[in-house]
Design an enzyme around this catalytic site. Structure first.
Site, PDB file in Angstrom:
ATOM      1  N   HIS A 189       0.786  -1.284  -0.206  1.00  0.00           N
ATOM      2  CA  HIS A 189       0.110  -0.153   0.056  1.00  0.00           C
ATOM      3  C   HIS A 189       0.825   1.298   0.111  1.00  0.00           C
ATOM      4  O   HIS A 189       0.483   2.407  -0.472  1.00  0.00           O
ATOM      5  CB  HIS A 189      -0.893  -0.123   1.090  1.00  0.00           C
ATOM      6  CG  HIS A 189      -1.952  -0.896   0.911  1.00  0.00           C
ATOM      7  ND1 HIS A 189      -2.039  -2.208   1.548  1.00  0.00           N
ATOM      8  CD2 HIS A 189      -3.230  -0.946   0.141  1.00  0.00           C
ATOM      9  CE1 HIS A 189      -3.082  -2.963   1.109  1.00  0.00           C
ATOM     10  NE2 HIS A 189      -3.946  -2.003   0.177  1.00  0.00           N
ATOM     11  N   GLU A 431     -10.718 -11.353  -3.951  1.00  0.00           N
ATOM     12  CA  GLU A 431      -9.048 -11.159  -3.730  1.00  0.00           C
ATOM     13  C   GLU A 431      -8.446 -12.446  -3.189  1.00  0.00           C
ATOM     14  O   GLU A 431      -7.221 -12.204  -2.545  1.00  0.00           O
ATOM     15  CB  GLU A 431      -8.727  -9.764  -3.124  1.00  0.00           C
ATOM     16  CG  GLU A 431      -9.576  -9.219  -2.165  1.00  0.00           C
ATOM     17  CD  GLU A 431      -9.222  -7.873  -1.683  1.00  0.00           C
ATOM     18  OE1 GLU A 431      -8.472  -7.314  -2.057  1.00  0.00           O
ATOM     19  OE2 GLU A 431     -10.227  -7.399  -0.919  1.00  0.00           O
ATOM     20  N   ASP A 455      -3.884  -8.536  -3.651  1.00  0.00           N
ATOM     21  CA  ASP A 455      -3.943  -9.618  -2.794  1.00  0.00           C
ATOM     22  C   ASP A 455      -4.256 -10.954  -3.442  1.00  0.00           C
ATOM     23  O   ASP A 455      -3.832 -12.172  -2.757  1.00  0.00           O
ATOM     24  CB  ASP A 455      -5.261  -9.218  -1.836  1.00  0.00           C
ATOM     25  CG  ASP A 455      -4.932  -8.052  -0.806  1.00  0.00           C
ATOM     26  OD1 ASP A 455      -4.026  -8.360   0.057  1.00  0.00           O
ATOM     27  OD2 ASP A 455      -5.701  -7.385  -0.610  1.00  0.00           O
ATOM     28  N   CYS A 502      -9.591  -4.297 -10.070  1.00  0.00           N
ATOM     29  CA  CYS A 502      -8.993  -3.019  -9.625  1.00  0.00           C
ATOM     30  C   CYS A 502      -7.653  -3.071  -8.821  1.00  0.00           C
ATOM     31  O   CYS A 502      -7.155  -2.276  -8.267  1.00  0.00           O
ATOM     32  CB  CYS A 502      -9.834  -2.472  -8.243  1.00  0.00           C
ATOM     33  SG  CYS A 502     -10.407  -3.572  -7.177  1.00  0.00           S
TER      34      CYS A 502
HETATM   35  C1  PEP Z   1      -6.127  -5.653  -4.197  1.00  0.00           C
HETATM   36  O1  PEP Z   1      -5.772  -6.444  -3.295  1.00  0.00           O
HETATM   37  O2  PEP Z   1      -5.728  -6.044  -5.548  1.00  0.00           O
HETATM   38  C2  PEP Z   1      -6.698  -4.554  -4.103  1.00  0.00           C
HETATM   39  C3  PEP Z   1      -7.256  -3.435  -5.106  1.00  0.00           C
HETATM   40  O3  PEP Z   1      -6.760  -3.761  -2.657  1.00  0.00           O
HETATM   41  P1  PEP Z   1      -5.850  -3.526  -2.061  1.00  0.00           P
HETATM   42  O4  PEP Z   1      -4.538  -3.344  -2.863  1.00  0.00           O
HETATM   43  O5  PEP Z   1      -6.334  -1.871  -1.200  1.00  0.00           O
HETATM   44  O6  PEP Z   1      -5.515  -4.632  -1.078  1.00  0.00           O
HETATM   45 MG    MG Z   2      -6.937  -5.933  -1.312  1.00  0.00          MG
END
Ligand code: PEP
Ligand code: MG
Length: 574
Positions: A189, A431, A455, A502
């Protein structure tokens, strides 16, 4: 030259500022007899300040979440007054004539050791509580705020062992040109946040903090993941030239801003953006996004000592809904836990936070916090086109439970005569491998699904997404990942539901054709990637994309897949 993991694109040249390790360095000091009482007084004062802090957090948690969740702070307060802990520390100071922080640190270490080596998990957990508490008191004794990213005197490139997402979010207002860290992975993140803020970054450089000194001149190439320390004039010139070239490419791509993401044979998909903070909306619009496919709402909860109220959340969500209207905004309900920890809930440290109380699990455990967020989203839904999405689903029951809570919140609002969009769409993030493999079941409970590959890769391949030591195993092209994406997309479509993505994969131009061929309906990414991905889509056909997928799914290894992709690369003039 040092090579790491390119985490956020851009080239910057500037002076380095090395952040010291976060761990405390508690030095032993002899204290003369006449100063012993003063040391003890400092200790009493630090204990008092810590006590006041804990009481204040306890009261906030109490009023928001109830006494049950506040009880951990009661336990902390009791430890703080424990006669053994306090008495032993003071005795050490008197007997050994040493400084209070050293004596306290020794006592804490002894207690922690006793507890953490016990067989009982509950007692081990208490050991970690004592450690946390010890850090709080030491912070005060050492007068050490977590070394601040604020108050930089001049523009700098930050060099650190590691940065948390909440550290990174603070960077936007500071004079920070970019950052490089020893630790971290491409989809951590912290890396994602850097991209959103447009801060070039390289992570996973292993020992860069020992190579760079504050004041060194540094080139940070966030495209290639390269750091050069004290470069020659010729190298500086070369990087100036490269920078100009990248800017020129961006300018060309910008011309596509208002054109649709449509293939040459007429398949149109939606390109939307991921955001972490509300201020990003303007940037997203400049890149021509057709909506927000992921708003990581948990960033509103970081870097503060309380939980955001319903009113505050409603105001923020309404603002985004209005600005993005008529395009939609997918409000991901808070994904706290993992690497985004907050103190407000008083949750204890976990051994494996990414496998622990994270995201929807946390929301279902703290329904009052969850309901507050749902109420805020629903109220804001009258100002635009909002959708709700649950993160880290691993069983269909979680979706059902979340939906049940949502229905309850809707009923409450109706009773209170508060307007909201009664047809608001609900989605699940896919995910975890368990969600991917049961996507057909989950699809029945929602209006859409969005694949979170960051994830999904971590959990499918058992590779920590933020750990540079295993970054070589973090592989989006692993056949296990590609098969799951295909499976989820088909399962969603069979149920008549749209399927988006995403995770960071959605913004990787080399993968655009494959994802298109698999049938994705929506691609949501860091807004900076939208123009490139659009260019590829506009230069391709669905036939070409589907054929590619058919071949790739037959290939047994990542190496073979990578080679095939390279041979069939769409030229976008780079
Ligand atoms: C992911 O896990 O791909 C996602 C979009 O969520 P985050 O990156 O916030 O865990
Ligand atoms: Mg995620």
């Amino acid at each position: 030259m040092h090579r790491g993991i390119a985490a956020s694109p851009g080239i910057v040249i500037g002076k380095a500022f090395v952040l010291s390790q976060e761990d405390f360095c508690v030095k032993k000091r002899k204290v003369p007899d006449e100063d012993i009482e003063q040391e003890i007084a400092r200790f009493q004062e630090a204990l008092n300040i810590t006590k006041q802090e804990l009481i204040s957090i306890r009261d906030k948690v109490n009023s928001r979440l109830g006494t049950k969740h506040a009880s951990i702070f009661e336990a902390y307060l009791l430890v703080l007054e424990d006669p053994m802990l306090v008495g032993e520390t003071i005795d050490r100071v008197k007997k050994e004539k040493i400084n209070i922080e050293y004596a306290f640190n020794q006592t804490i270490a002894k207690f922690v050791n006793v507890f953490t080596t016990m067989g009982d998990e509950y007692l081990r957990e208490r050991g970690r509580d004592i450690q946390d508490l010890g850090k709080r008191v030491l912070h005060i004794l050492l007068g050490e705020k977590k070394q601040a990213l604020t108050n930089l005197k001049q523009e700098a490139i930050i060099v650190a062992n590691d940065l948390t997402p909440s550290d990174t979010v603070q960077m936007r207002e500071e004079k920070i040109l970019g950052f490089v860290t020893n630790m971290g992975g491409k989809t951590s993140h912290t890396a994602i946040m850097a991209q959103s803020l447009g801060i070039p970054a390289i992570v996973g450089l292993k020992d860069i903090t020992t190579k760079i000194q504050s004041g060194d001149r540094v080139i940070l190439d966030g495209y290639e993941g390269i750091v050069i320390i004290n470069p020659t004039q010729a190298t500086l010139d070369e990087y100036e030239r490269r920078n100009k070239k990248y800017q020129e490419i961006q300018k060309q791509l910008h011309k596509l801003k208002d054109l649709p993401a449509i293939t040459m044979d007429g398949r149109e998909v939606e390109l939307s953006a991921n955001i972490e903070i509300p201020d990003e909306v303007e940037m997203v619009q400049r890149q021509g996004a057709k909506g927000i496919g992921l708003f990581r709402t948990e960033f509103i909860f970081l870097n503060r000592s309380d939980l955001p109220s319903e009113e505050e959340q409603t105001r923020i969500y309404r603002g985004i809904a209005k600005k993005m209207s008529p395009y939609s905004v997918i409000m991901r309900t808070v994904d706290l836990g993992g690497d985004k920890l907050i103190e407000q809930l008083g949750t204890t440290t976990e051994t494996n936070p990414f496998l622990g109380l994270r995201a929807i699990r946390l929301c279902l455990k703290y329904p009052e916090m969850f309901k507050t967020q749902l109420r805020a989203i629903l109220q804001a839904s009258t100002s635009g086109n909002l959708k709700i999405m649950y993160p880290m689903i691993s069983t269909v029951e979680e979706v059902r439970k979340a939906n049940h809570i949502l229905e309850g919140v809707k009923e409450d609002l109706k009773r209170e005569h508060i307007d909201f969009d009664t047809h608001i769409e609900i989605g699940a993030m896919i995910e975890t491998p368990s969600a991917a493999l049961t996507a057909d079941v989950i699809a029945k409970e929602v209006d859409f699904m969005s694949i979170g590959t960051n994830d999904l890769i971590q959990y499918s391949l058992a590779v920590d997404r933020g750990n540079e030591k295993v970054a070589y195993l973090y592989e989006p092209l692993h056949p296990a990942i590609l098969r799951q994406i295909k499976h989820v997309t088909e399962a969603g479509h069979r149920e008549g539901k749209w399927v988006g993505m995403c995770g960071e994969m959605a913004g990787e131009p080399e993968l655009t054709l494959i994802l298109l061929g698999m049938g994705l309906d929506e691609f949501s990414m860091g807004s900076g990637s939208i123009p490139k991905v659009k260019k590829i889509i506009r230069g391709s056909t669905m036939n070409q994309a589907k054929e590619m997928v058919n071949t790739i799914l037959e290939l047994p290894t990542v190496e073979a897949i990578r080679k095939f992709i390279k041979q069939n690369k769409v030229d976008i003039g780079e």
